[in-house]
Design a protein around this motif. Structure first.
Motif, PDB file in Angstrom:
ATOM      1  N   ILE A 214      -5.782  -8.892  -3.020  1.00 11.14           N
ATOM      2  CA  ILE A 214      -6.943  -8.684  -3.887  1.00 11.14           C
ATOM      3  C   ILE A 214      -7.961  -7.777  -3.210  1.00 11.14           C
ATOM      4  O   ILE A 214      -8.463  -6.830  -3.827  1.00 11.14           O
ATOM      5  CB  ILE A 214      -7.580 -10.036  -4.282  1.00 11.14           C
ATOM      6  N   THR A 215      -8.268  -8.036  -1.951  1.00 12.43           N
ATOM      7  CA  THR A 215      -9.332  -7.272  -1.284  1.00 12.43           C
ATOM      8  C   THR A 215      -8.858  -5.942  -0.709  1.00 12.43           C
ATOM      9  O   THR A 215      -9.555  -4.945  -0.807  1.00 12.43           O
ATOM     10  CB  THR A 215      -9.996  -8.103  -0.167  1.00 12.43           C
ATOM     11  N   ASP A 216      -7.687  -5.906  -0.113  1.00 16.86           N
ATOM     12  CA  ASP A 216      -7.228  -4.697   0.588  1.00 16.86           C
ATOM     13  C   ASP A 216      -6.551  -3.690  -0.319  1.00 16.86           C
ATOM     14  O   ASP A 216      -6.780  -2.492  -0.206  1.00 16.86           O
ATOM     15  CB  ASP A 216      -6.259  -5.046   1.723  1.00 16.86           C
TER      16      ASP A 216
ATOM     17  N   ARG B 108      -6.528  -3.529  -3.761  1.00 19.47           N
ATOM     18  CA  ARG B 108      -7.339  -3.098  -4.911  1.00 19.47           C
ATOM     19  C   ARG B 108      -8.488  -2.203  -4.482  1.00 19.47           C
ATOM     20  O   ARG B 108      -9.048  -1.507  -5.306  1.00 19.47           O
ATOM     21  CB  ARG B 108      -7.874  -4.297  -5.670  1.00 19.47           C
ATOM     22  N   ALA B 109      -8.888  -2.259  -3.219  1.00 19.60           N
ATOM     23  CA  ALA B 109     -10.043  -1.492  -2.743  1.00 19.60           C
ATOM     24  C   ALA B 109      -9.767  -0.006  -2.695  1.00 19.60           C
ATOM     25  O   ALA B 109      -8.707   0.489  -2.691  1.00 19.60           O
ATOM     26  CB  ALA B 109     -10.438  -1.974  -1.360  1.00 19.60           C
TER      27      ALA B 109
ATOM     28  N   ARG C 215      -2.644 -13.665  -0.982  1.00 14.84           N
ATOM     29  CA  ARG C 215      -3.371 -13.415  -2.233  1.00 14.84           C
ATOM     30  C   ARG C 215      -4.720 -12.749  -1.958  1.00 14.84           C
ATOM     31  O   ARG C 215      -5.079 -11.756  -2.586  1.00 14.84           O
ATOM     32  CB  ARG C 215      -3.577 -14.728  -2.985  1.00 14.84           C
ATOM     33  N   ARG C 216      -5.473 -13.319  -1.006  1.00 13.53           N
ATOM     34  CA  ARG C 216      -6.783 -12.743  -0.673  1.00 13.53           C
ATOM     35  C   ARG C 216      -6.649 -11.305  -0.188  1.00 13.53           C
ATOM     36  O   ARG C 216      -7.417 -10.430  -0.576  1.00 13.53           O
ATOM     37  CB  ARG C 216      -7.487 -13.580   0.396  1.00 13.53           C
ATOM     38  N   ARG C 217      -5.674 -11.058   0.678  1.00 14.72           N
ATOM     39  CA  ARG C 217      -5.471  -9.715   1.233  1.00 14.72           C
ATOM     40  C   ARG C 217      -5.082  -8.732   0.143  1.00 14.72           C
ATOM     41  O   ARG C 217      -5.556  -7.594   0.129  1.00 14.72           O
ATOM     42  CB  ARG C 217      -4.420  -9.741   2.331  1.00 14.72           C
TER      43      ARG C 217
ATOM     44  N   ARG D 290       0.816  -1.213   0.000  1.00 12.66           N
ATOM     45  CA  ARG D 290       0.000   0.000   0.000  1.00 12.66           C
ATOM     46  C   ARG D 290       0.850   1.263   0.000  1.00 12.66           C
ATOM     47  O   ARG D 290       0.538   2.233  -0.679  1.00 12.66           O
ATOM     48  CB  ARG D 290      -0.876   0.034   1.247  1.00 12.66           C
TER      49      ARG D 290
END
Length: 69
Positions: free
Chosen positions: A64-66, A68-69, A60-62, A33
């Motif tokens: 994608i979700t954190d 990209r948001a 990967r999940r983090r 970030r």
């Protein structure tokens, strides 16, 4: 385990524990970030040493979700 087969869990990951893995993923995501390339590199080196498949999927999940948001 038959010769030539690999365990799905990295041997060094056995002592990592889910909370420590989550902390490492948190630090890596925060570095992404912030665009802190040096910190990203340090965290990736550490992750490569200890990560199991669950930790990689968590990352990967983090990402994608954190991120990209």
């Amino acid at each position: 385990m038959a010769s030539g087969q690999h365990s799905p869990v990295h041997p060094a990951a056995a002592g990592l524990g889910p909370q420590r893995a989550a902390d490492l993923v948190d630090r890596l995501v925060a570095s992404v970030r912030a665009g802190d390339d040096a910190a990203i590199q340090r965290h990736l080196v550490r992750l490569a040493e200890i990560a199991d498949i669950e930790t990689l999927l968590m990352l990967r999940r983090r990402l994608i979700t954190d991120v990209r948001a």
